[in-house]
Design a protein around this motif. Structure first.
Motif, mmCIF file in Angstrom:
data_model
loop_
_atom_site.group_PDB
_atom_site.id
_atom_site.type_symbol
_atom_site.label_atom_id
_atom_site.label_comp_id
_atom_site.label_asym_id
_atom_site.label_seq_id
_atom_site.Cartn_x
_atom_site.Cartn_y
_atom_site.Cartn_z
ATOM 1 N N GLU A 35 0.829 -1.207 0.000
ATOM 2 C CA GLU A 35 0.000 0.000 0.000
ATOM 3 C C GLU A 35 0.864 1.258 0.000
ATOM 4 O OE1 GLU A 35 -3.406 2.265 -0.179
ATOM 5 O OE2 GLU A 35 -3.163 0.095 -0.448
ATOM 6 N N LYS A 36 1.988 1.245 0.709
ATOM 7 C CA LYS A 36 2.880 2.405 0.713
ATOM 8 C C LYS A 36 3.411 2.707 -0.683
ATOM 9 C CE LYS A 36 4.499 1.799 5.490
ATOM 10 N NZ LYS A 36 5.690 1.556 6.349
ATOM 11 N N PHE A 37 3.853 1.661 -1.374
ATOM 12 C CA PHE A 37 4.382 1.862 -2.727
ATOM 13 C C PHE A 37 3.263 2.204 -3.712
ATOM 14 C CE2 PHE A 37 7.815 -0.548 -0.774
ATOM 15 C CZ PHE A 37 8.929 0.104 -1.265
ATOM 16 N N ARG A 38 2.065 1.702 -3.449
ATOM 17 C CA ARG A 38 0.927 2.064 -4.302
ATOM 18 C C ARG A 38 0.631 3.557 -4.187
ATOM 19 N NH1 ARG A 38 -2.639 -1.254 -2.283
ATOM 20 N NH2 ARG A 38 -2.241 -2.951 -3.762
ATOM 21 N N ASN A 39 0.746 4.113 -2.995
ATOM 22 C CA ASN A 39 0.515 5.543 -2.795
ATOM 23 C C ASN A 39 1.595 6.381 -3.482
ATOM 24 O OD1 ASN A 39 -1.781 5.092 -1.238
ATOM 25 N ND2 ASN A 39 -0.604 4.961 0.672
ATOM 26 N N ILE A 40 2.828 5.851 -3.530
ATOM 27 C CA ILE A 40 3.892 6.561 -4.249
ATOM 28 C C ILE A 40 3.564 6.645 -5.731
ATOM 29 C CG2 ILE A 40 6.303 6.423 -4.954
ATOM 30 C CD1 ILE A 40 6.974 5.294 -2.229
ATOM 31 N N VAL A 41 3.094 5.537 -6.298
ATOM 32 C CA VAL A 41 2.726 5.523 -7.722
ATOM 33 C C VAL A 41 1.580 6.491 -7.973
ATOM 34 C CG1 VAL A 41 1.845 4.102 -9.604
ATOM 35 C CG2 VAL A 41 3.535 3.163 -8.020
ATOM 36 N N LYS A 42 0.597 6.524 -7.081
ATOM 37 C CA LYS A 42 -0.520 7.462 -7.224
ATOM 38 C C LYS A 42 -0.022 8.901 -7.215
ATOM 39 C CE LYS A 42 -4.207 4.689 -5.126
ATOM 40 N NZ LYS A 42 -5.160 4.590 -3.981
ATOM 41 N N SER A 43 0.892 9.193 -6.308
ATOM 42 C CA SER A 43 1.409 10.559 -6.200
ATOM 43 C C SER A 43 2.172 10.957 -7.450
ATOM 44 C CB SER A 43 2.310 10.679 -4.973
ATOM 45 O OG SER A 43 1.599 10.390 -3.791
ATOM 46 N N ASP B 245 3.105 -6.620 -11.667
ATOM 47 C CA ASP B 245 3.636 -5.687 -12.670
ATOM 48 C C ASP B 245 4.002 -4.350 -12.038
ATOM 49 O OD1 ASP B 245 3.310 -7.583 -14.630
ATOM 50 O OD2 ASP B 245 1.352 -6.848 -15.268
ATOM 51 N N MET B 246 3.175 -3.893 -11.107
ATOM 52 C CA MET B 246 3.474 -2.631 -10.428
ATOM 53 C C MET B 246 4.764 -2.742 -9.619
ATOM 54 S SD MET B 246 1.164 -0.522 -7.644
ATOM 55 C CE MET B 246 1.545 -1.700 -6.339
ATOM 56 N N LEU B 247 4.958 -3.848 -8.931
ATOM 57 C CA LEU B 247 6.185 -4.051 -8.160
ATOM 58 C C LEU B 247 7.404 -4.111 -9.077
ATOM 59 C CD1 LEU B 247 5.051 -6.675 -5.492
ATOM 60 C CD2 LEU B 247 5.166 -4.185 -5.277
ATOM 61 N N ASN B 248 7.260 -4.754 -10.243
ATOM 62 C CA ASN B 248 8.365 -4.784 -11.209
ATOM 63 C C ASN B 248 8.724 -3.376 -11.670
ATOM 64 O OD1 ASN B 248 8.986 -7.551 -11.382
ATOM 65 N ND2 ASN B 248 7.215 -7.919 -12.700
ATOM 66 N N GLY B 249 7.716 -2.570 -11.952
ATOM 67 C CA GLY B 249 7.971 -1.201 -12.385
ATOM 68 C C GLY B 249 8.633 -0.373 -11.296
ATOM 69 N N GLN C 32 13.787 2.134 -9.120
ATOM 70 C CA GLN C 32 14.104 2.378 -7.718
ATOM 71 C C GLN C 32 14.958 3.637 -7.520
ATOM 72 O OE1 GLN C 32 15.856 -0.962 -5.731
ATOM 73 N NE2 GLN C 32 16.349 0.170 -3.864
ATOM 74 N N GLU C 33 16.030 3.772 -8.270
ATOM 75 C CA GLU C 33 16.917 4.923 -8.098
ATOM 76 C C GLU C 33 16.206 6.223 -8.446
ATOM 77 O OE1 GLU C 33 20.469 4.350 -10.287
ATOM 78 O OE2 GLU C 33 21.079 2.545 -9.185
ATOM 79 N N LEU C 34 15.417 6.208 -9.508
ATOM 80 C CA LEU C 34 14.689 7.423 -9.900
ATOM 81 C C LEU C 34 13.654 7.809 -8.857
ATOM 82 C CD1 LEU C 34 14.119 6.830 -13.720
ATOM 83 C CD2 LEU C 34 15.678 8.455 -12.658
ATOM 84 N N ILE C 35 12.971 6.809 -8.281
ATOM 85 C CA ILE C 35 11.957 7.096 -7.262
ATOM 86 C C ILE C 35 12.612 7.690 -6.018
ATOM 87 C CG2 ILE C 35 10.308 6.021 -5.679
ATOM 88 C CD1 ILE C 35 9.580 4.067 -7.893
ATOM 89 N N ILE D 224 11.886 7.790 3.201
ATOM 90 C CA ILE D 224 12.629 6.820 2.398
ATOM 91 C C ILE D 224 13.175 5.682 3.252
ATOM 92 C CG2 ILE D 224 14.578 6.540 0.823
ATOM 93 C CD1 ILE D 224 14.286 9.452 0.083
ATOM 94 N N HIS D 225 13.517 5.999 4.496
ATOM 95 C CA HIS D 225 14.158 4.995 5.347
ATOM 96 C C HIS D 225 13.171 3.925 5.808
ATOM 97 C CE1 HIS D 225 17.738 7.473 5.455
ATOM 98 N NE2 HIS D 225 16.996 8.528 5.788
ATOM 99 N N TYR D 226 11.865 4.184 5.668
ATOM 100 C CA TYR D 226 10.874 3.205 6.108
ATOM 101 C C TYR D 226 10.230 2.469 4.931
ATOM 102 C CZ TYR D 226 11.191 5.070 10.825
ATOM 103 O OH TYR D 226 11.649 5.433 12.066
ATOM 104 N N LEU D 227 10.833 2.576 3.765
ATOM 105 C CA LEU D 227 10.342 1.830 2.602
ATOM 106 C C LEU D 227 11.060 0.480 2.542
ATOM 107 C CD1 LEU D 227 10.170 4.614 -0.131
ATOM 108 C CD2 LEU D 227 8.287 3.631 1.178
ATOM 109 N N HIS D 228 10.285 -0.574 2.527
ATOM 110 C CA HIS D 228 10.840 -1.931 2.597
ATOM 111 C C HIS D 228 11.128 -2.430 1.179
ATOM 112 C CE1 HIS D 228 8.642 -1.300 6.351
ATOM 113 N NE2 HIS D 228 9.442 -2.197 6.912
ATOM 114 N N TRP D 229 12.214 -1.926 0.594
ATOM 115 C CA TRP D 229 12.582 -2.358 -0.757
ATOM 116 C C TRP D 229 12.933 -3.845 -0.791
ATOM 117 C CZ3 TRP D 229 11.841 0.840 -4.767
ATOM 118 C CH2 TRP D 229 11.737 2.209 -4.503
ATOM 119 N N ASN D 230 13.574 -4.323 0.272
ATOM 120 C CA ASN D 230 13.974 -5.725 0.318
ATOM 121 C C ASN D 230 12.768 -6.656 0.317
ATOM 122 O OD1 ASN D 230 15.805 -7.873 0.527
ATOM 123 N ND2 ASN D 230 15.587 -7.934 2.759
ATOM 124 N N VAL D 231 11.693 -6.234 0.982
ATOM 125 C CA VAL D 231 10.493 -7.079 1.075
ATOM 126 C C VAL D 231 9.822 -7.227 -0.285
ATOM 127 C CG1 VAL D 231 8.180 -7.259 2.078
ATOM 128 C CG2 VAL D 231 10.116 -6.560 3.498
#
Length: 617
Positions: A298-306, A344-348, A353-356, A370-377
């Motif tokens: 949901e956190k990454f979904r909100n980033i895409v929405k923004s 597909d959204m997670l792949n994008g 990642q670097e651009l975001i 940024i420090h609370y985004l779980h990129w590894n997960v």
């Protein structure tokens, strides 16, 4: 996930995309007689196609006039007797083909007129095919620029009106196509139906069968619309009307449904046996597993929405993509009902990642830590779910036999999840997700091999046979069920029983042994039949496995006479489909047409368009 594309750029949409092939075919039908090399020339050089004629001693006018008598040349010849005679030589002048000076103005012969009528018919068919395959609206026929374009291509061609198209041409082509399919269905022994809900009130029913030429066929019978407030009884009545109209009610082996309760109840009311769609069961498995990472997604979904909604930030993000010559996936928000769109959204996101991260650092409006985004997960989640996406595509995109793959694919997924959970230092969310996926895989697909028809289909697929089973006991039960298929036929073989019984009766003492002789003869026939089937099955199982990439129906076509009894069962098992989801996107287009274009189409017209879209080659 689609590659970046300017959605407003539709200038080349008619001919550039893959579906534009139908449009190019339509234009080619308009110019059947014009040489391809001359189509780009404003003034073709007809002298290159005209033969060079020698006009010595022949007037030009004689080329345009039919001579009243053949042209001859008199030659004086002296006979041995000294008498001189004049002999006519009919071969002095060469035969000259009289061609018109202006070939494009020549009148058509009777054969040419029949050919022209045939070409016009083909052109109209191609026009309908172009409209139905690409879902073009009928407004295209009234477009003045399109009409002018066709006039320049072929001045003599006139587009049919909307009334002629809807009231004559499309119904005629629909009936012709339906008759062809019904003729092929009449020669089949068994069919499988798939029923899918396209939208709130639109349903699609498709028939799958093995043709007499041993090819797996799939034809959409109808896309029908029911009132929004409807019951399973309404769906059942519509289904019975369709199968009776197509004359296949007695040939239905199984009906595959998409786990919809109203559809399942309707199938039960029709007294048919159903099996769940593999793709929909897979969706339920994945959705249950993703609950453990829903907060992170949901956190990454909100980033895409923004990034999509904030004009300045989104424009800067896209500019940075172009600046580094980015060719990856575009960021798109997922759809709740499609788990693969989340993948597909997670792949994008991971590809950007670097651009975001750089955009989040420089943006004052996007308040994400940024420090609370779980990129590894999400990276682990992407890797774990990719196997499920491969399995989904394998089933949906496979137009050959696929019911025999269900058990094998399920076991492959179980083994992959188990191995992934052995990776050290997995995040807790991924470990919980993997355990939930394993639990649901066993729950949904653990009893697949116990389903009698599916187990028989696995054995009768020469690519798998015994290797398609995990449990040895399930394999033995499936083999026994294959021999049991013929027991009912043995019971009904009254002629064979009576013949054997008569032979035994003649040697018996009156009627005292009649009951014993009758039971003995039945047992003997059963044993002989069982021995024949069992021997045939053992010889079949001893055959080497067919390569997985080859078509099993071609193998059965060659072995039809070697295993005649198993061949009869195969026709009723391998026609069953594993999924009711359409790889062509037809049913998705059905929902779009009803929502956006149905204001100008009634339900009957819409059904015919979807039918032709699916069944026209």
């Amino acid at each position: 996930m689609s590659v970046r594309k300017d959605r407003n750029d539709f200038r080349y949409d008619l001919t550039a995309r893959k579906s534009g092939e139908r449009t190019r075919q339509f234009y080619n039908e308009l110019l059947p007689s014009v040489p391809r090399t001359c189509r780009n020339n404003t003034s073709p050089n007809y002298s290159q196609t005209m033969p060079t004629l020698s006009t010595t001693n022949i007037s030009i006018c004689s080329l345009h006039q039919k001579p009243s008598s053949p042209i001859t040349d008199k030659i004086s010849t002296t006979l041995p007797s000294g008498i001189t005679t004049n002999k006519t030589n009919r071969h002095t002048l060469p035969t000259v083909a009289i061609l018109p000076i202006y070939p494009h103005r020549s009148s058509l012969s009777k054969v040419d007129k029949r050919s022209a009528a045939k070409k016009i018919n083909v052109t109209e068919k191609q026009l309908i095919k172009m409209l139905c395959k690409n879902f073009y609206t009928y407004d295209l026929l009234d477009d003045e620029e399109f009409q002018e374009f066709l006039r320049l291509l072929q001045p003599k061609y006139t587009l049919p009106s909307r009334e002629i198209l809807t009231n004559d041409l499309i119904p005629r082509l629909y009936n012709e196509t339906k008759g062809t399919i019904m003729n092929e269905l009449s020669h089949t022994t068994a069919v499988c139906l798939t029923l899918e809900r396209c939208s709130a009130a639109i349903y699609a029913i498709t028939v799958h069968y093995i043709s007499p030429s041993l090819r797996l066929r799939s034809n959409t019978l109808e896309c029908f619309e029911i009132e929004k407030e409807h019951t399973s009884n309404d769906i059942a009545n519509k289904l019975m009307h369709i199968v009776n109209d197509w004359q296949i009610s007695s040939k239905i082996i199984r009906v595959v449904n998409d786990c919809d309760n109203s559809i399942e109840n309707a199938i039960h009311q029709c007294k048919w046996k159903s099996i769940p769609c593999y793709a929909h069961l897979l969706k339920l498995v994945v959705q249950s597993g993703m609950k453990d990472i829903e907060n992170i997604v949901e956190k990454f979904r909100n980033i895409v929405k923004s990034l999509k909604q904030d004009g300045d930030v989104g424009a800067k993000f896209m500019f940075n993509q172009k600046d580094i010559n980015f060719n990856g996936l575009v960021l798109d928000e997922d759809v709740s009902i499609r788990w693969n769109s989340t993948l597909d959204m997670l792949n994008g996101i991971l590809n950007n990642q670097e651009l975001i991260i750089s955009t989040l650092k420089t943006s004052s409006t996007m308040n994400f830590n940024i420090h609370y985004l779980h990129w590894n997960v999400i990276d682990h989640a992407r890797n774990l779910l990719s196997s499920f996406e491969e399995a989904r595509k394998d089933i949906i995109d496979d137009n050959t036999i696929n019911i025999s793959k269900v058990s094998i694919l399920s076991q492959i997924l179980i083994n992959r999840v188990k191995r992934y959970l052995e990776i050290p230092h997995l995040p807790e969310e991924i470990a919980n997700m993997g355990k939930r996926l394993l639990e649901n895989l066993h729950k949904r697909f653990g009893a697949v091999e116990k389903e009698k028809l599916i187990a028989q289909a696995i054995i009768l697929d020469p690519r798998f046979k015994k290797l398609g089973f995990v449990n040895e006991k399930d394999f033995k039960n499936a083999c026994e069920s294959l021999t049991d298929v013929y027991e009912d036929r043995i019971e009904n073989t009254s002629i064979a029983v009576s013949n054997v019984f008569e032979g035994c009766k003649s040697n018996s003492s009156g009627l005292l042994w009649s009951e014993f002789d009758e039971s003995t003869s039945k047992s003997r026939i059963k044993y002989e039949r069982y021995t024949t089937i069992n021997t045939e099955l053992q010889r079949y199982l001893a055959e080497p496995l067919l390569s997985r990439e080859l078509d099993p129906l071609k193998w059965w076509k060659e072995k039809k006479s070697v295993y005649p009894n198993l061949y009869e069962v195969m026709l009723k098992r391998l026609c069953i489909r594993a999924s009711c989801a359409s790889h062509s996107g037809l049913f998705l287009n059905a929902g779009i047409m009803c929502n956006e274009k149905a204001c100008k189409l009634n339900s009957s017209e819409l059904s015919k368009i979807l039918f032709l879209n699916s069944n026209l080659l």
